[in-house]
Design an enzyme around this catalytic site. Structure first.
Site, PDB file in Angstrom:
ATOM      1  N   TRP A 151       0.862  -1.214   0.045  1.00  0.00           N
ATOM      2  CA  TRP A 151      -0.003  -0.070   0.027  1.00  0.00           C
ATOM      3  C   TRP A 151       0.931   1.178   0.118  1.00  0.00           C
ATOM      4  O   TRP A 151       0.273   2.181  -0.131  1.00  0.00           O
ATOM      5  CB  TRP A 151      -1.008   0.037   1.233  1.00  0.00           C
ATOM      6  CG  TRP A 151      -0.174  -0.387   2.468  1.00  0.00           C
ATOM      7  CD1 TRP A 151      -0.413  -1.517   3.060  1.00  0.00           C
ATOM      8  CD2 TRP A 151       0.646   0.322   3.438  1.00  0.00           C
ATOM      9  NE1 TRP A 151       0.548  -1.627   4.222  1.00  0.00           N
ATOM     10  CE2 TRP A 151       1.063  -0.340   4.486  1.00  0.00           C
ATOM     11  CE3 TRP A 151       0.995   2.009   3.226  1.00  0.00           C
ATOM     12  CZ2 TRP A 151       1.868  -0.011   5.403  1.00  0.00           C
ATOM     13  CZ3 TRP A 151       1.781   2.306   4.439  1.00  0.00           C
ATOM     14  CH2 TRP A 151       2.330   1.392   5.509  1.00  0.00           C
ATOM     15  N   LYS A 175      -2.900  -8.115  -8.175  1.00  0.00           N
ATOM     16  CA  LYS A 175      -3.792  -8.088  -6.819  1.00  0.00           C
ATOM     17  C   LYS A 175      -3.166  -7.022  -5.963  1.00  0.00           C
ATOM     18  O   LYS A 175      -2.130  -7.166  -5.266  1.00  0.00           O
ATOM     19  CB  LYS A 175      -3.636  -9.335  -5.885  1.00  0.00           C
ATOM     20  CG  LYS A 175      -4.761  -9.853  -5.008  1.00  0.00           C
ATOM     21  CD  LYS A 175      -5.144  -8.739  -3.950  1.00  0.00           C
ATOM     22  CE  LYS A 175      -4.135  -9.056  -2.774  1.00  0.00           C
ATOM     23  NZ  LYS A 175      -4.218  -8.022  -1.960  1.00  0.00           N
ATOM     24  N   PRO A 176      -3.762  -5.775  -5.853  1.00  0.00           N
ATOM     25  CA  PRO A 176      -3.064  -4.792  -4.892  1.00  0.00           C
ATOM     26  C   PRO A 176      -3.552  -4.894  -3.633  1.00  0.00           C
ATOM     27  O   PRO A 176      -4.332  -5.559  -3.320  1.00  0.00           O
ATOM     28  CB  PRO A 176      -3.614  -3.524  -5.811  1.00  0.00           C
ATOM     29  CG  PRO A 176      -5.121  -3.869  -6.348  1.00  0.00           C
ATOM     30  CD  PRO A 176      -5.044  -5.459  -6.579  1.00  0.00           C
ATOM     31  N   GLU A 178      -5.241  -4.391  -0.347  1.00  0.00           N
ATOM     32  CA  GLU A 178      -6.478  -3.942   0.256  1.00  0.00           C
ATOM     33  C   GLU A 178      -6.519  -2.722   0.979  1.00  0.00           C
ATOM     34  O   GLU A 178      -7.563  -2.243   1.215  1.00  0.00           O
ATOM     35  CB  GLU A 178      -7.251  -5.087   1.011  1.00  0.00           C
ATOM     36  CG  GLU A 178      -6.243  -5.613   2.402  1.00  0.00           C
ATOM     37  CD  GLU A 178      -5.056  -6.463   2.092  1.00  0.00           C
ATOM     38  OE1 GLU A 178      -4.676  -6.390   1.017  1.00  0.00           O
ATOM     39  OE2 GLU A 178      -4.816  -7.230   3.035  1.00  0.00           O
ATOM     40  N   GLY A 229       5.770  -7.317   2.987  1.00  0.00           N
ATOM     41  CA  GLY A 229       6.697  -7.455   4.233  1.00  0.00           C
ATOM     42  C   GLY A 229       7.706  -8.710   3.991  1.00  0.00           C
ATOM     43  O   GLY A 229       7.343  -9.853   3.257  1.00  0.00           O
ATOM     44  N   THR A 232       5.532 -12.100   4.817  1.00  0.00           N
ATOM     45  CA  THR A 232       4.626 -12.613   3.946  1.00  0.00           C
ATOM     46  C   THR A 232       5.515 -13.171   2.681  1.00  0.00           C
ATOM     47  O   THR A 232       5.143 -14.097   2.238  1.00  0.00           O
ATOM     48  CB  THR A 232       3.905 -11.471   3.390  1.00  0.00           C
ATOM     49  OG1 THR A 232       3.455 -10.693   4.520  1.00  0.00           O
ATOM     50  CG2 THR A 232       2.609 -11.900   2.467  1.00  0.00           C
ATOM     51  N   GLU A 250      10.370  -8.601  -3.425  1.00  0.00           N
ATOM     52  CA  GLU A 250      10.848  -7.003  -2.948  1.00  0.00           C
ATOM     53  C   GLU A 250      10.142  -6.879  -1.477  1.00  0.00           C
ATOM     54  O   GLU A 250       9.202  -6.676  -1.351  1.00  0.00           O
ATOM     55  CB  GLU A 250      10.356  -6.025  -3.739  1.00  0.00           C
ATOM     56  CG  GLU A 250      11.138  -5.989  -5.200  1.00  0.00           C
ATOM     57  CD  GLU A 250      12.506  -6.056  -5.237  1.00  0.00           C
ATOM     58  OE1 GLU A 250      13.097  -5.624  -4.206  1.00  0.00           O
ATOM     59  OE2 GLU A 250      13.092  -6.560  -6.374  1.00  0.00           O
ATOM     60  N   GLY A 252      11.083  -6.228   3.113  1.00  0.00           N
ATOM     61  CA  GLY A 252      11.369  -5.181   3.892  1.00  0.00           C
ATOM     62  C   GLY A 252      12.737  -4.713   4.075  1.00  0.00           C
ATOM     63  O   GLY A 252      13.731  -5.088   3.256  1.00  0.00           O
ATOM     64  N   CYS A 284      10.013   1.075   2.019  1.00  0.00           N
ATOM     65  CA  CYS A 284      11.127   0.112   2.217  1.00  0.00           C
ATOM     66  C   CYS A 284      12.460   0.645   2.451  1.00  0.00           C
ATOM     67  O   CYS A 284      13.244  -0.028   3.095  1.00  0.00           O
ATOM     68  CB  CYS A 284      10.760  -0.936   1.189  1.00  0.00           C
ATOM     69  SG  CYS A 284      11.266  -0.143  -0.239  1.00  0.00           S
ATOM     70  N   GLU A 385      12.018  -3.963  11.161  1.00  0.00           N
ATOM     71  CA  GLU A 385      11.573  -2.564  10.291  1.00  0.00           C
ATOM     72  C   GLU A 385      10.242  -2.187  11.048  1.00  0.00           C
ATOM     73  O   GLU A 385       9.290  -3.057  11.487  1.00  0.00           O
ATOM     74  CB  GLU A 385      10.888  -3.236   8.988  1.00  0.00           C
ATOM     75  CG  GLU A 385      10.347  -2.188   8.185  1.00  0.00           C
ATOM     76  CD  GLU A 385       9.940  -2.877   6.627  1.00  0.00           C
ATOM     77  OE1 GLU A 385       9.141  -3.900   6.661  1.00  0.00           O
ATOM     78  OE2 GLU A 385      10.256  -2.474   5.626  1.00  0.00           O
TER      79      GLU A 385
HETATM   80  P1  NAD Z   1       2.097  -7.188   3.388  1.00  0.00           P
HETATM   81  O1  NAD Z   1       3.077  -8.340   3.207  1.00  0.00           O
HETATM   82  O2  NAD Z   1       1.312  -7.285   4.399  1.00  0.00           O
HETATM   83  O3  NAD Z   1       1.324  -7.136   2.085  1.00  0.00           O
HETATM   84  C1  NAD Z   1       1.635  -6.916   0.775  1.00  0.00           C
HETATM   85  C2  NAD Z   1       0.745  -7.574  -0.115  1.00  0.00           C
HETATM   86  O4  NAD Z   1       0.681  -8.909  -0.212  1.00  0.00           O
HETATM   87  C3  NAD Z   1      -0.852  -7.015   0.003  1.00  0.00           C
HETATM   88  O5  NAD Z   1      -1.020  -6.891  -1.286  1.00  0.00           O
HETATM   89  C4  NAD Z   1      -1.367  -8.128   0.562  1.00  0.00           C
HETATM   90  O6  NAD Z   1      -2.895  -8.452   0.527  1.00  0.00           O
HETATM   91  C5  NAD Z   1      -0.749  -9.407   0.075  1.00  0.00           C
HETATM   92  N1  NAD Z   1      -0.710 -10.529   1.025  1.00  0.00           N
HETATM   93  C6  NAD Z   1      -0.817 -10.528   2.317  1.00  0.00           C
HETATM   94  N2  NAD Z   1      -0.492 -11.895   2.626  1.00  0.00           N
HETATM   95  C7  NAD Z   1      -0.497 -12.685   1.650  1.00  0.00           C
HETATM   96  C8  NAD Z   1      -0.230 -14.078   1.595  1.00  0.00           C
HETATM   97  N3  NAD Z   1      -0.378 -15.024   2.591  1.00  0.00           N
HETATM   98  N4  NAD Z   1      -0.421 -14.590   0.190  1.00  0.00           N
HETATM   99  C9  NAD Z   1      -0.409 -13.941  -0.857  1.00  0.00           C
HETATM  100  N5  NAD Z   1      -0.433 -12.195  -0.600  1.00  0.00           N
HETATM  101  C10 NAD Z   1      -0.368 -11.825   0.554  1.00  0.00           C
HETATM  102  O7  NAD Z   1       2.811  -5.802   3.239  1.00  0.00           O
HETATM  103  P2  NAD Z   1       2.280  -4.238   3.408  1.00  0.00           P
HETATM  104  O8  NAD Z   1       2.046  -3.940   4.902  1.00  0.00           O
HETATM  105  O9  NAD Z   1       1.384  -4.055   2.229  1.00  0.00           O
HETATM  106  O10 NAD Z   1       3.625  -3.338   2.895  1.00  0.00           O
HETATM  107  C11 NAD Z   1       4.573  -3.211   3.715  1.00  0.00           C
HETATM  108  C12 NAD Z   1       5.852  -4.071   3.431  1.00  0.00           C
HETATM  109  O11 NAD Z   1       6.151  -3.852   1.977  1.00  0.00           O
HETATM  110  C13 NAD Z   1       7.075  -3.491   4.188  1.00  0.00           C
HETATM  111  O12 NAD Z   1       7.487  -4.481   4.830  1.00  0.00           O
HETATM  112  C14 NAD Z   1       7.872  -2.746   3.214  1.00  0.00           C
HETATM  113  O13 NAD Z   1       9.348  -2.867   3.672  1.00  0.00           O
HETATM  114  C15 NAD Z   1       7.704  -3.625   2.012  1.00  0.00           C
HETATM  115  N6  NAD Z   1       7.799  -2.767   0.747  1.00  0.00           N
HETATM  116  C16 NAD Z   1       9.230  -3.630  -0.017  1.00  0.00           C
HETATM  117  C17 NAD Z   1       9.613  -2.691  -1.105  1.00  0.00           C
HETATM  118  C18 NAD Z   1      10.567  -3.049  -2.032  1.00  0.00           C
HETATM  119  O14 NAD Z   1      10.967  -2.744  -3.055  1.00  0.00           O
HETATM  120  N7  NAD Z   1      11.548  -3.958  -1.258  1.00  0.00           N
HETATM  121  C19 NAD Z   1       8.726  -1.485  -1.518  1.00  0.00           C
HETATM  122  C20 NAD Z   1       7.723  -1.131  -0.770  1.00  0.00           C
HETATM  123  C21 NAD Z   1       7.068  -1.789   0.239  1.00  0.00           C
END
Ligand code: NAD
Length: 494
Positions: A151, A175-176, A178, A229, A232, A250, A252, A284, A385
């Site tokens: 997000w 799948k963006p 939520e 994350g 995940t 990509e 955390g 991130c 993080e």
């Molecule tokens: P998140 O892992 O909670 O969710 C990311 C996406 O994965 C969402 O669309 C979510 O619905 C989906 N998801 C969650 N559980 C899943 C599962 N079991 N199977 C498949 N899809 C699933 O992360 P977030 O809170 O949305 O984003 C924050 C994290 O993203 C931070 O850790 C940040 O560092 C990381 N991030 C990394 C980069 C990079 O380029 N390295 C860039 C931006 C954000």
């Protein structure tokens, strides 16, 4: 506005979830209702994957590189034309200041432009094999890509995946998150307007544990491209192992900024205030640990806190705002947990450390930019993080100590160095266990330069030619040049 549904888009059709269920969205800065998304399940995912496969076997799969280039350039032009609309929607959706989101939308434009040019540069090789053979390689699209995004930079990170996948000739199911799903609808609408045949890019909204997990499990998906994350990412990588799906992660970060004794003090302060507090620390690549040489430490901390106190935390739509709200109310207990861990670990909170209250702050979820010092390196706030506006500042006596501290976490996304000495910079560049090292600049992500991490910050790189290759398979072709197969056993037939 509040009853608007941001539908799934499957095979060009605007659809609710098969279950009919929806998830309501709220503006985290005002508490206003924003509309809703379908709560999709495996049934919706299956429909989208089927459409993506059909596109690959149909009109989209037959397009030339030059046609794909034109579509991607057109998409860039259309994103640019709707930049303000997209930025406003994202600012309302996840509380980031409009002015910052505008820059991120422009980066999405540049990303499409970069990969538009790259589509026609996909080439195999003709290695010099034995002269009785003609051997070469063909690059082919990996197939149907499942793209799952977070997000914190919605359209920008979606573009990091969609643009190279389309350049390579893949089809997608997106799948963006939520939490900030709204602008994905505009992106997919734009891709259709730009000329993508139906089914080439499909959008399925929903929760990670249902829609996201179904996409990762689906046997018709060839590659998962995930940003989110680390925990995940670990679950996704294990699941992809079941059918050997290609996987790009990509994840955390806990990135350090290192202020050397020869750094320009004021520049280092201003830059590192920006690299943690941009986007309320929800990046991130947030440089959330700052290590300062002991000779500069006291002056640095004093100036850093003074600069932090001048940051305007407020309405994301106001152009004077530096920091908006947290992206979601659920982020608040996470911030408070880390502040508590810092207190328990003997840390001193020099400013912030709490939710902001009063006036507009009472409508949403705002957290004061927080500066913590005097923490041991094993404290949760140093190791994990936080993904919020909280920075930890520490000190070092020499370059080796700085390197050891900078490298002393499980993450390795990026690191920023402030020094006026080229030899010192070279030592750090080689010594840092990090996918990206920046010197005397806060910037980390520019189209053309690979973006991604070492260690538990991920697998793979985005935004560059290295990325394109991960959306391609290499097929080796070997043929004899005599027109007659060789007969290595030397057998004869009667
Ligand atoms: P998140 O892992 O909670 O969710 C990311 C996406 O994965 C969402 O669309 C979510 O619905 C989906 N998801 C969650 N559980 C899943 C599962 N079991 N199977 C498949 N899809 C699933 O992360 P977030 O809170 O949305 O984003 C924050 C994290 O993203 C931070 O850790 C940040 O560092 C990381 N991030 C990394 C980069 C990079 O380029 N390295 C860039 C931006 C954000």
């Amino acid at each position: 506005m509040s009853d608007k549904l941001y539908p799934n888009i499957i095979n060009g059709e605007y659809l609710p979830a098969a279950s009919g269920k929806t998830l309501a969205l709220t503006n985290p800065a005002t508490g206003d209702a924003l509309g809703a998304i379908p709560l999709s399940s495996a049934e919706d995912i299956d429909k989208a994957v089927t459409a993506a496969r059909a596109a690959l076997n149909g009109k989209w799969g037959r397009m030339t590189a030059s046609q794909r280039t034109k579509i991607l350039f057109k998409a860039a032009e259309l994103i640019n034309a709707r930049a303000k609309e997209i930025a406003e929607l994202e600012a309302r959706n996840m509380g980031k200041p409009m002015m910052h989101v505008m820059g991120e939308v422009k980066q999405a434009v540049e990303d499409f432009e970069y990969f538009a040019g790259a589509a026609s540069k996909i080439e195999g090789r003709v290695p010099p094999v034995h002269p009785v053979f003609f051997g070469y390689t063909l690059k082919e699209p990996v197939g149907v890509v499942g793209a799952i995004t977070p997000w914190n930079y919605p359209i920008m990170l979606e573009s990091w995946k969609v643009a190279p996948a389309l350049a390579a000739g893949c089809s997608l199911v997106l799948k963006p998150s939520e939490i900030a799903p709204c602008s994905a609808n505009i992106l997919v609408e734009i891709l259709h307007d730009a000329g993508c045949p139906e089914g080439t890019v499909n959008l399925v909204h929903g929760l990670g544990e249902s829609a996201g997990a179904a996409l990762v499990k689906h046997r018709g998906v060839n590659k998962i491209s995930f940003t989110g994350g680390t925990d995940t990412g670990r679950v996704i990588m294990k699941e992809c192992a079941n059918d050997m799906k290609r996987v790009m992660l990509e994840l955390g970060g806990k990135s350090p900024a290192i202020v050397c004794e020869d750094a320009n003090l004021n520049d280092a302060v201003l830059s590192s205030v920006f690299t943690i507090f941009y986007g309320a620390g929800q990046s991130c690549d947030a440089r959330s640990r700052v290590y300062v040489h002991e000779k500069l430490y006291d002056a640095f901390v004093e100036k850093f806190v003074a600069a932090t106190k001048t940051l305007v935390v407020g309405d994301p739509l106001d152009k004077n705002t530096h920091i908006g709200s947290l992206a979601h109310a659920s982020r608040l207990p996470v911030m408070l947990k880390f502040v508590e861990a810092a207190k328990q670990g003997g840390g001193k909170i020099l400013c912030g450390g709490e939710q902001l209250k009063g006036g507009l702050y009472d409508k949403g979820t705002f957290f004061a930019p927080t500066v913590i010092v005097d923490l041991p390196e094993d404290n949760l706030c140093v190791q994990e993080e936080i993904f919020g506006p909280i920075v930890v500042i520490g000190k070092f006596a020499n370059d080796d100590e700085a390197l050891a501290k900078a490298n002393g976490v499980k993450y390795g996304l990026c690191a920023t160095l402030y020094t006026e000495s080229m030899p010192r910079a070279q030592k750090f560049i080689r010594g840092l266990h990090s996918g990206i090292v920046t010197v005397n600049t806060p910037a980390t992500a520019l189209p053309g330069l690979p973006f991604g991490g070492y260690k538990q910050s991920g697998v793979g790189r985005e935004m560059a030619m290295e990325t394109l290759d991960t959306y391609l398979e290499t097929k080796t072709v070997l043929s004899g040049v005599t027109g007659k197969p060789i007969n290595p056993f030397g057998l004869t037939l009667s």
